[in-house]
Design an enzyme around this catalytic site. Structure first.
Site, PDB file in Angstrom:
ATOM      1  CG  ASP A   1       7.857   0.871  -4.369  1.00  0.00           C
ATOM      2  OD1 ASP A   1       7.446   1.618  -3.944  1.00  0.00           O
ATOM      3  OD2 ASP A   1       9.129   1.483  -4.502  1.00  0.00           O
TER       4      ASP A   1
ATOM      5  CD  GLU B   1       9.823   5.903  -1.266  1.00  0.00           C
ATOM      6  OE1 GLU B   1      10.790   7.219  -0.511  1.00  0.00           O
ATOM      7  OE2 GLU B   1      10.401   5.145  -0.570  1.00  0.00           O
TER       8      GLU B   1
HETATM    9 ZN   LIG Z   1       9.977   4.270   2.573  1.00  0.00          ZN
END
Ligand SMILES: [Zn+2]
Length: 395
Positions: A76, A141
């Site tokens: 992501d 994340e």
């Molecule tokens: Zn990163």
């Protein structure tokens, strides 16, 4: 079957997937296409939790006889910001002057692209590594980090997975490849202190109690004295007041409440419990709860609330892992990387509960910025470093 030995080609395929958290954007499917011919068994579990978006993750395992190395990362990316400000469109993987442009180029699709290329080259040139390799890739994340690495680790452990070491491919180098390996991190805690006063007219202060005055005393106690001077492996503990909130728009009113929010990054002098106790103690002392201060009849009336869960401080002590990685960096770049615990938190804070973990990836200069980009030379160099690491670690 062609193997994904070219990091630039791998990265271009990943950048063209608009995987802004929590969207998968095609990025995990693209990884699957690269990993299948390398003999990986692939799972893509979706994790859910009320109040947060569902997130798809990927766990790929290539089984062998010997130790188990995990490469961890995320596909992501953060939003592109002002798209018109980009020199080349953020999901185009355009190449200009030896650099590839795109969101995620360094944070951290580039690191994943290089690791896959490194493994592909190893398999093509020397055959399978003497052990197991897995990729633990999250799509959460840069977001709330709830339906990502934490759950993916638990999910994998429930399937019987264990690992001997992990390398996280986040961009760890401040200026040039070879600058820095991260071997731990300071802990992090946030809290809010709210002082309760008594609202009133500014012309009649004796009838009111201004909480701003008390808050200034308490924030001063949070900031001074310094917590410590740093340790062998860590920077000094540091507290920053990140917001002071009164919300009073009237100049003739003494407000009823005032609050300050703070974050503290603490080193291995402390743990979350002792640093919380220290902060409680400072506030209790400064407020006069313990002993009334001169000229003040009452203690400052305050409440302290802690936000979220603390991140714990950690330091990896695995000589084989650290020395093999730092030796690979030195062999390829001719530079001895600094072993550091600086910077913000990463998913390594979750992995450290399962196996020793270090972080090494690209140069972080343009991460999260407009025109995020990576030098093609760096992609090649990082691939060579990872390949050398795989060879030596399993060696
Ligand atoms: Zn990163």
């Amino acid at each position: 079957m062609t193997l994904p030995t070219d990091p630039a080609q791998n990265l271009a395929a990943l950048i063209r997937c608009p995987s802004v958290t929590p969207a998968e954007g095609g990025a995990l499917s693209s990884l699957e296409v690269m990993l299948k011919p390398l003999g990986f068994a692939i799972d893509r579990p979706v994790f859910k939790e009320d109040g947060t978006p569902d997130v798809e993750n990927l766990y790929a395992r290539r089984s062998g006889n010997g130790p188990h190395l995990m490469f961890a990362g995320h596909t992501d990316v953060v939003p592109v910001g002002d798209e018109s400000a980009w020199t080349h469109p953020p999901f185009s993987a355009a190449i200009a002057n030896g650099e590839m442009y795109g969101r995620g180029a360094v944070d951290m699709k580039g690191g994943i692209a290089c690791f896959i290329a490194a493994l592909a080259r190893h398999i093509a040139q020397k055959g399978a590594p003497k052990g197991s390799v897995s990729l633990l890739i999250t799509g959460d994340e840069e977001g709330p980090s709830i339906n990502g690495t934490v759950k993916l680790l638990e999910w994998a452990v429930a399937k019987g997975e264990t690992w001997d070491a992990s390398i996280v491919g986040e961009p760890t180098n401040p200026d040039a490849l070879g600058d820095m390996i991260k071997i731990g991190r300071r802990g992090s805690l946030s809290g809010t202190v709210t002082v309760n006063g008594r609202q009133g007219h500014v012309a009649y202060p004796h009838l009111a109690d201004n909480p701003v005055r008390g808050l200034m005393t308490l924030t001063d106690a949070l900031l001074n004295p310094v917590f410590d001077k740093g340790t062998k492996n860590f920077q000094p503990t540091n507290l920053e007041v990140t917001s002071i909130d009164v919300g009073n728009l009237a100049t003739n009113v003494i407000p009823a409440k005032a609050s300050a929010t703070f974050n503290i990054r603490f080193n291995d002098t402390w743990d979350a419990e002792t640093v919380q106790a220290e902060i409680h103690n400072r506030l209790d002392t400064a407020s006069g709860r313990k002993k009334y201060r001169k000229g003040r009849k009452e203690a400052i009336d305050f409440e302290l609330t802690w936000k979220d869960r603390p991140s714990h401080v950690f330091l990896t002590r695995d000589d084989k892992l650290i020395e093999t990685l730092s030796g690979s960096v030195a062999a390829i770049t001719g530079r001895k990387p600094q072993l550091s615990t600086s910077g913000g938190t990463s998913d390594a804070r979750f992995i450290k509960d399962y196996c020793p973990v270090v972080e090494f990836g690209l140069v972080g200069k343009t991460m999260h910025m407009v025109d995020e980009r990576v030098a093609l030379d760096d992609l090649e160099t990082l691939t060579t470093i990872y390949q050398r690491f795989i060879e030596d670690w399993f060696g």
